[in-house]
Design a protein around this motif. Structure first.
Motif, mmCIF file in Angstrom:
data_model
loop_
_atom_site.group_PDB
_atom_site.id
_atom_site.type_symbol
_atom_site.label_atom_id
_atom_site.label_comp_id
_atom_site.label_asym_id
_atom_site.label_seq_id
_atom_site.Cartn_x
_atom_site.Cartn_y
_atom_site.Cartn_z
ATOM 1 N N GLY A 78 -17.093 32.929 -32.826
ATOM 2 C CA GLY A 78 -16.392 34.259 -33.595
ATOM 3 C C GLY A 78 -15.652 33.677 -34.890
ATOM 4 O O GLY A 78 -15.153 32.113 -34.754
ATOM 5 N N GLU A 79 -15.369 34.481 -35.991
ATOM 6 C CA GLU A 79 -14.709 34.237 -36.902
ATOM 7 C C GLU A 79 -13.190 34.505 -37.148
ATOM 8 O O GLU A 79 -13.519 35.795 -36.809
ATOM 9 N N ARG A 80 -11.865 34.320 -37.221
ATOM 10 C CA ARG A 80 -10.603 35.012 -37.159
ATOM 11 C C ARG A 80 -10.813 34.835 -38.848
ATOM 12 O O ARG A 80 -10.801 33.961 -39.752
ATOM 13 N N LYS A 81 -10.156 36.065 -38.997
ATOM 14 C CA LYS A 81 -9.787 36.787 -40.741
ATOM 15 C C LYS A 81 -8.549 36.915 -40.397
ATOM 16 O O LYS A 81 -8.182 37.364 -40.552
ATOM 17 N N GLU A 82 -7.909 36.304 -40.929
ATOM 18 C CA GLU A 82 -6.032 36.984 -40.980
ATOM 19 C C GLU A 82 -5.148 36.729 -42.277
ATOM 20 O O GLU A 82 -5.879 35.580 -42.797
ATOM 21 N N GLU A 83 -4.714 37.359 -42.072
ATOM 22 C CA GLU A 83 -3.991 37.760 -43.983
ATOM 23 C C GLU A 83 -2.547 38.243 -43.395
ATOM 24 O O GLU A 83 -1.921 39.081 -42.838
ATOM 25 N N THR A 84 -1.982 37.658 -43.921
ATOM 26 C CA THR A 84 -0.434 37.507 -44.225
ATOM 27 C C THR A 84 0.960 38.362 -45.536
ATOM 28 O O THR A 84 0.022 37.113 -46.320
ATOM 29 N N LYS A 85 0.607 39.152 -45.339
ATOM 30 C CA LYS A 85 1.961 39.346 -46.975
ATOM 31 C C LYS A 85 3.482 39.671 -46.355
ATOM 32 O O LYS A 85 3.880 40.009 -45.230
ATOM 33 N N THR A 86 4.398 39.339 -47.777
ATOM 34 C CA THR A 86 5.215 39.023 -47.247
ATOM 35 C C THR A 86 6.255 39.345 -48.293
ATOM 36 O O THR A 86 5.502 38.619 -49.371
ATOM 37 N N GLU A 87 7.324 39.943 -48.464
ATOM 38 C CA GLU A 87 7.530 40.278 -49.824
ATOM 39 C C GLU A 87 9.376 39.692 -49.400
ATOM 40 O O GLU A 87 10.040 40.608 -48.959
ATOM 41 N N GLU A 88 10.290 38.467 -49.792
ATOM 42 C CA GLU A 88 11.534 38.821 -50.298
ATOM 43 C C GLU A 88 11.994 38.345 -51.925
ATOM 44 O O GLU A 88 11.537 38.112 -52.545
ATOM 45 N N ASN A 89 13.284 39.328 -51.705
ATOM 46 C CA ASN A 89 13.652 39.006 -53.260
ATOM 47 C C ASN A 89 13.103 38.926 -54.433
ATOM 48 O O ASN A 89 12.734 38.886 -55.659
ATOM 49 N N GLY A 90 12.154 40.652 -54.675
ATOM 50 C CA GLY A 90 11.394 40.662 -55.856
ATOM 51 C C GLY A 90 10.160 39.848 -55.413
ATOM 52 O O GLY A 90 9.043 40.283 -56.267
ATOM 53 N N SER A 91 10.118 38.718 -55.154
ATOM 54 C CA SER A 91 8.299 37.884 -54.863
ATOM 55 C C SER A 91 7.759 37.849 -53.912
ATOM 56 O O SER A 91 7.954 38.383 -52.591
ATOM 57 N N LYS A 92 6.658 37.876 -53.587
ATOM 58 C CA LYS A 92 5.832 38.477 -53.068
ATOM 59 C C LYS A 92 5.164 37.481 -52.693
ATOM 60 O O LYS A 92 4.604 36.597 -53.281
#
Length: 145
Positions: A78-92
């Protein structure tokens, strides 16, 4: 022409640095997580009539998984597609991880590969592999010497 003595140690040091760099690229740390090639963990349970496999495939849809069963083994890819989003002190910060995997699991007994049942629920793929008829009725006499 002058003779120059060959010194292998600088070449060995260069080779070692290159190998370390190769392995560092394969395994990098992201905070407390260690990123390696993805291979889903498997749990196998054998009963008198069937072999049950559970595979942990979080974040994968059934359409992204290919299961092929022979009489002696199960191949899962199979194929894994993962997206991680973080936001700290106004920066993404956004990270994407993509990768394909393939895992071949040898089976302890021959199975009837035309009657396999599969179910995917909550990131767990459950496979029920009924044993071949000759395996179910197989009784072996043990001679005591």
């Amino acid at each position: 022409m002058a003779l120059v003595r060959w010194q292998p140690f600088p070449e060995i040091d260069t080779l070692q640095r290159q190998m370390n760099s190769l392995f560092d690229n394969l395994m990098t740390t992201d905070g407390d997580r260690l990123n390696t090639t993805f291979a889903p963990p498997v749990e196998m349970q054998e009963t008198p009539d069937a072999i049950h496999l559970k595979l942990e495939v979080p974040g994968l849809e059934p359409k992204d998984i290919d299961v092929q069963v022979s009489a002696e083994a199960v191949s899962i890819s199979g194929e894994r597609k993962e997206e991680t989003k973080t936001e700290e002190n106004g920066s993404k910060r956004t990270e994407f991880r993509y990768g394909s995997f393939r895992r071949v699991i040898p089976l302890p007994a021959r199975v009837q590969n035309t009657d396999v049942q599969a179910e995917s629920k909550n990131g767990i793929l459950n496979l029920t592999l009924p044993k071949a008829e000759e395996e179910r009725n197989k009784v072996v006499k043990v001679n005591i010497g």
